[in-house]
Design a protein around this motif. Structure first.
Motif, PDB file in Angstrom:
ATOM      1  N   ASP A 148       0.852  -1.191   0.000  1.00  0.00           N
ATOM      2  CA  ASP A 148       0.000   0.000   0.000  1.00  0.00           C
ATOM      3  C   ASP A 148       0.889   1.244   0.000  1.00  0.00           C
ATOM      4  O   ASP A 148       1.722   1.410   0.884  1.00  0.00           O
ATOM      5  CB  ASP A 148      -0.897  -0.002   1.241  1.00  0.00           C
ATOM      6  N   PRO A 149       0.736   2.138  -0.976  1.00  0.00           N
ATOM      7  CA  PRO A 149       1.618   3.303  -1.071  1.00  0.00           C
ATOM      8  C   PRO A 149       1.411   4.331   0.029  1.00  0.00           C
ATOM      9  O   PRO A 149       2.231   5.236   0.192  1.00  0.00           O
ATOM     10  CB  PRO A 149       1.264   3.896  -2.441  1.00  0.00           C
ATOM     11  N   LEU A 150       0.332   4.196   0.817  1.00  0.00           N
ATOM     12  CA  LEU A 150       0.084   5.175   1.866  1.00  0.00           C
ATOM     13  C   LEU A 150       1.186   5.139   2.923  1.00  0.00           C
ATOM     14  O   LEU A 150       1.582   6.172   3.458  1.00  0.00           O
ATOM     15  CB  LEU A 150      -1.276   4.905   2.524  1.00  0.00           C
ATOM     16  N   LEU A 151       1.677   3.938   3.235  1.00  0.00           N
ATOM     17  CA  LEU A 151       2.776   3.778   4.198  1.00  0.00           C
ATOM     18  C   LEU A 151       3.746   2.750   3.640  1.00  0.00           C
ATOM     19  O   LEU A 151       3.395   1.589   3.480  1.00  0.00           O
ATOM     20  CB  LEU A 151       2.249   3.300   5.554  1.00  0.00           C
ATOM     21  N   VAL A 152       4.962   3.179   3.363  1.00  0.00           N
ATOM     22  CA  VAL A 152       5.944   2.268   2.782  1.00  0.00           C
ATOM     23  C   VAL A 152       7.105   1.996   3.730  1.00  0.00           C
ATOM     24  O   VAL A 152       8.000   1.232   3.398  1.00  0.00           O
ATOM     25  CB  VAL A 152       6.498   2.845   1.457  1.00  0.00           C
ATOM     26  N   ASP A 153       7.086   2.610   4.917  1.00  0.00           N
ATOM     27  CA  ASP A 153       8.223   2.472   5.824  1.00  0.00           C
ATOM     28  C   ASP A 153       7.861   1.773   7.127  1.00  0.00           C
ATOM     29  O   ASP A 153       8.428   2.057   8.184  1.00  0.00           O
ATOM     30  CB  ASP A 153       8.829   3.846   6.129  1.00  0.00           C
ATOM     31  N   LEU A 154       6.909   0.862   7.079  1.00  0.00           N
ATOM     32  CA  LEU A 154       6.533   0.112   8.267  1.00  0.00           C
ATOM     33  C   LEU A 154       7.666  -0.807   8.707  1.00  0.00           C
ATOM     34  O   LEU A 154       8.385  -1.368   7.878  1.00  0.00           O
ATOM     35  CB  LEU A 154       5.269  -0.709   7.997  1.00  0.00           C
ATOM     36  N   VAL A 155       7.799  -1.007  10.002  1.00  0.00           N
ATOM     37  CA  VAL A 155       8.856  -1.859  10.555  1.00  0.00           C
ATOM     38  C   VAL A 155       8.246  -3.193  10.982  1.00  0.00           C
ATOM     39  O   VAL A 155       7.416  -3.230  11.894  1.00  0.00           O
ATOM     40  CB  VAL A 155       9.527  -1.186  11.764  1.00  0.00           C
ATOM     41  N   PRO A 156       8.619  -4.307  10.339  1.00  0.00           N
ATOM     42  CA  PRO A 156       8.077  -5.605  10.741  1.00  0.00           C
ATOM     43  C   PRO A 156       8.768  -6.122  12.008  1.00  0.00           C
ATOM     44  O   PRO A 156       9.990  -6.143  12.095  1.00  0.00           O
ATOM     45  CB  PRO A 156       8.383  -6.501   9.541  1.00  0.00           C
ATOM     46  N   LEU A 157       7.985  -6.535  12.984  1.00  0.00           N
ATOM     47  CA  LEU A 157       8.532  -7.094  14.217  1.00  0.00           C
ATOM     48  C   LEU A 157       8.596  -8.616  14.147  1.00  0.00           C
ATOM     49  O   LEU A 157       9.582  -9.229  14.544  1.00  0.00           O
ATOM     50  CB  LEU A 157       7.680  -6.662  15.410  1.00  0.00           C
ATOM     51  N   VAL A 158       7.520  -9.212  13.647  1.00  0.00           N
ATOM     52  CA  VAL A 158       7.455 -10.667  13.456  1.00  0.00           C
ATOM     53  C   VAL A 158       6.781 -10.930  12.119  1.00  0.00           C
ATOM     54  O   VAL A 158       5.717 -10.352  11.835  1.00  0.00           O
ATOM     55  CB  VAL A 158       6.655 -11.358  14.576  1.00  0.00           C
ATOM     56  N   ILE A 159       7.390 -11.772  11.299  1.00  0.00           N
ATOM     57  CA  ILE A 159       6.790 -12.166  10.022  1.00  0.00           C
ATOM     58  C   ILE A 159       6.425 -13.642  10.111  1.00  0.00           C
ATOM     59  O   ILE A 159       7.263 -14.479  10.464  1.00  0.00           O
ATOM     60  CB  ILE A 159       7.755 -11.930   8.842  1.00  0.00           C
ATOM     61  N   MET A 160       5.174 -13.954   9.812  1.00  0.00           N
ATOM     62  CA  MET A 160       4.643 -15.312   9.975  1.00  0.00           C
ATOM     63  C   MET A 160       4.117 -15.820   8.636  1.00  0.00           C
ATOM     64  O   MET A 160       3.484 -15.079   7.884  1.00  0.00           O
ATOM     65  CB  MET A 160       3.513 -15.300  11.008  1.00  0.00           C
ATOM     66  N   ARG A 161       4.383 -17.081   8.350  1.00  0.00           N
ATOM     67  CA  ARG A 161       3.846 -17.726   7.145  1.00  0.00           C
ATOM     68  C   ARG A 161       2.806 -18.758   7.556  1.00  0.00           C
ATOM     69  O   ARG A 161       3.074 -19.629   8.382  1.00  0.00           O
ATOM     70  CB  ARG A 161       4.957 -18.388   6.334  1.00  0.00           C
ATOM     71  N   GLU A 162       1.633 -18.658   6.952  1.00  0.00           N
ATOM     72  CA  GLU A 162       0.533 -19.557   7.283  1.00  0.00           C
ATOM     73  C   GLU A 162       0.065 -20.303   6.037  1.00  0.00           C
ATOM     74  O   GLU A 162      -0.046 -19.725   4.959  1.00  0.00           O
ATOM     75  CB  GLU A 162      -0.627 -18.741   7.871  1.00  0.00           C
ATOM     76  N   ARG A 163      -0.193 -21.583   6.205  1.00  0.00           N
ATOM     77  CA  ARG A 163      -0.720 -22.385   5.106  1.00  0.00           C
ATOM     78  C   ARG A 163      -2.107 -21.897   4.715  1.00  0.00           C
ATOM     79  O   ARG A 163      -2.869 -21.396   5.526  1.00  0.00           O
ATOM     80  CB  ARG A 163      -0.807 -23.862   5.503  1.00  0.00           C
ATOM     81  N   VAL A 164      -2.433 -22.062   3.417  1.00  0.00           N
ATOM     82  CA  VAL A 164      -3.761 -21.705   2.906  1.00  0.00           C
ATOM     83  C   VAL A 164      -4.316 -22.928   2.172  1.00  0.00           C
ATOM     84  O   VAL A 164      -4.165 -23.060   0.953  1.00  0.00           O
ATOM     85  CB  VAL A 164      -3.701 -20.479   1.975  1.00  0.00           C
ATOM     86  N   PRO A 165      -4.923 -23.861   2.907  1.00  0.00           N
ATOM     87  CA  PRO A 165      -5.401 -25.100   2.267  1.00  0.00           C
ATOM     88  C   PRO A 165      -6.667 -24.885   1.443  1.00  0.00           C
ATOM     89  O   PRO A 165      -7.458 -23.977   1.706  1.00  0.00           O
ATOM     90  CB  PRO A 165      -5.674 -26.020   3.460  1.00  0.00           C
ATOM     91  N   LEU A 166      -6.838 -25.749   0.467  1.00  0.00           N
ATOM     92  CA  LEU A 166      -8.060 -25.817  -0.326  1.00  0.00           C
ATOM     93  C   LEU A 166      -8.966 -26.839   0.344  1.00  0.00           C
ATOM     94  O   LEU A 166      -8.563 -27.991   0.564  1.00  0.00           O
ATOM     95  CB  LEU A 166      -7.738 -26.242  -1.758  1.00  0.00           C
ATOM     96  N   VAL A 167     -10.187 -26.442   0.713  1.00  0.00           N
ATOM     97  CA  VAL A 167     -11.049 -27.327   1.498  1.00  0.00           C
ATOM     98  C   VAL A 167     -12.414 -27.495   0.848  1.00  0.00           C
ATOM     99  O   VAL A 167     -12.916 -26.613   0.148  1.00  0.00           O
ATOM    100  CB  VAL A 167     -11.227 -26.800   2.938  1.00  0.00           C
ATOM    101  N   VAL A 168     -13.008 -28.682   1.123  1.00  0.00           N
ATOM    102  CA  VAL A 168     -14.367 -28.990   0.671  1.00  0.00           C
ATOM    103  C   VAL A 168     -15.083 -29.714   1.800  1.00  0.00           C
ATOM    104  O   VAL A 168     -14.469 -30.136   2.783  1.00  0.00           O
ATOM    105  CB  VAL A 168     -14.365 -29.887  -0.596  1.00  0.00           C
ATOM    106  N   ALA A 169     -16.390 -29.868   1.652  1.00  0.00           N
ATOM    107  CA  ALA A 169     -17.178 -30.619   2.620  1.00  0.00           C
ATOM    108  C   ALA A 169     -16.807 -32.103   2.550  1.00  0.00           C
ATOM    109  O   ALA A 169     -16.401 -32.605   1.489  1.00  0.00           O
ATOM    110  CB  ALA A 169     -18.663 -30.424   2.340  1.00  0.00           C
ATOM    111  N   PRO A 170     -16.938 -32.856   3.662  1.00  0.00           N
ATOM    112  CA  PRO A 170     -16.544 -34.268   3.671  1.00  0.00           C
ATOM    113  C   PRO A 170     -17.318 -35.132   2.673  1.00  0.00           C
ATOM    114  O   PRO A 170     -16.764 -36.077   2.114  1.00  0.00           O
ATOM    115  CB  PRO A 170     -16.815 -34.702   5.114  1.00  0.00           C
ATOM    116  N   GLU A 171     -18.597 -34.821   2.435  1.00  0.00           N
ATOM    117  CA  GLU A 171     -19.365 -35.623   1.482  1.00  0.00           C
ATOM    118  C   GLU A 171     -18.839 -35.468   0.056  1.00  0.00           C
ATOM    119  O   GLU A 171     -18.939 -36.396  -0.756  1.00  0.00           O
ATOM    120  CB  GLU A 171     -20.857 -35.283   1.547  1.00  0.00           C
ATOM    121  N   ILE A 172     -18.284 -34.301  -0.254  1.00  0.00           N
ATOM    122  CA  ILE A 172     -17.672 -34.100  -1.564  1.00  0.00           C
ATOM    123  C   ILE A 172     -16.324 -34.802  -1.625  1.00  0.00           C
ATOM    124  O   ILE A 172     -15.996 -35.479  -2.609  1.00  0.00           O
ATOM    125  CB  ILE A 172     -17.514 -32.605  -1.864  1.00  0.00           C
TER     126      ILE A 172
END
Length: 310
Positions: A148-172
């Motif tokens: 976002d160009p509004l703020l380009v100088d933010l200081v990261p304290l902790v960077i976290m990576r999270e999985r993004v699984p593809l999910v469906v209902a169990p019957e499918i």
């Protein structure tokens, strides 16, 4: 020149609309127009080109950083006064991370600081950046890197990576082979659910929407319910569906022709000076401990700051 005029000017720039700016500020469009006319008369220049779209003139572009500097200075002054009067912490987070990252740390924090007011705002990326820009909050949890160009100088304290699984209902899932192709999956699911987790949507998520017969964009809550009922599939950040997967309400699938996705988020401040406030540093440290439970820590600047956030 008053602060209301400057805030109205700044909001119109962001919204590119007098109508939207007035709605955001909870004023009438006539009031917004009156404030800008008064400001233009005071400055002796035209700030906006008015038409089907609202754009800054050269004079307006020149004045913008000065207006924002004044707004920021006033906000800092007000925040300083609030801190003197009473302990207060204000943070902002992506909606999807409020529950998994902040709930338990808040309970632990309030045991040690029972008299401190805590304000937790939630929203989308642009809203959090705006709150940091306006100094309405001291720390934000948002997608990283921030583009976002509004703020380009933010200081990261902790960077976290999270999985993004593809999910469906169990019957499918029960009707699919062990390693289904995406075509086999889409043949059984009526629509793709798009949640817009990212600032810039990954090609894999965009391709899934293109291949689907229909798609729908929803917030997390209704999107989960739709998926659980077998009415759609989608990429969900793991923290939003981990309990559903464990309880069997949703099933993660991994079509071999679709790569796995992840989302990177960060706890950020505008300056490390924010950690000089012990209570804020302690709250941030509590949230950082929760980050390690939710995802993989890619970078932890807090660890190198030692006693400051111990």
């Amino acid at each position: 020149m008053d602060l209301d005029q400057l805030r109205t000017f700044d909001r119109i720039v962001r919204e590119q609309s007098f109508t939207k700016a007035a709605a955001y500020l909870n004023i009438t469009q006539a009031t917004a127009s009156m404030r800008i006319r008064a400001l233009e008369q005071l400055l002796g220049v035209t700030l906006f080109q008015r038409g089907r779209t609202v754009t800054l003139t050269d004079q307006g572009m020149t004045f913008l950083p000065f207006a924002r500097r004044i707004i920021g200075t006033v906000q800092e002054g007000r925040e300083a006064l609030r801190r003197v009067e009473r302990g207060r912490i204000a943070i902002a987070s992506l909606r999807s991370l409020v529950s998994p990252l902040i709930t338990e740390p808040l309970l632990r924090f309030q045991q040690h600081y029972p008299g401190v007011d805590v304000v937790v705002n939630e929203g989308r990326q642009a809203q959090i950046v705006a709150m940091l820009h306006e100094r309405d909050v001291e720390m934000g949890i948002l997608c990283w890197p921030n583009i976002d160009p509004l703020l380009v100088d933010l200081v990261p304290l902790v960077i976290m990576r999270e999985r993004v699984p593809l999910v469906v209902a169990p019957e499918i899932a029960a009707r699919l082979p062990a390693r289904p192709s995406i075509e086999e999956v889409l043949a059984l699911v009526p629509r793709v659910i798009s949640l817009r987790w990212w600032q810039a949507e990954p090609e894999t998520a965009a391709a899934l929407v293109r291949l689907a017969k229909t798609s729908v964009e929803l917030p997390t809550g209704p999107a989960r319910r739709l998926a659980i009922k077998g009415e759609g599939l989608g990429f969900f950040v793991n923290s939003a569906v981990a309990d559903d997967i464990e309880a069997g309400r949703l099933v993660e699938i991994a079509p071999p022709d679709f790569e796995a996705l992840h989302r990177d988020t960060a706890m950020v401040v505008r300056s490390l000076a924010a950690l000089d406030r012990d209570m804020l540093a302690d709250f941030i440290a509590e949230i950082a401990r929760e980050c390690a439970k939710v995802g993989i820590i890619l970078d932890n600047r807090l660890a190198s700051l030692g006693d400051k956030v111990a």
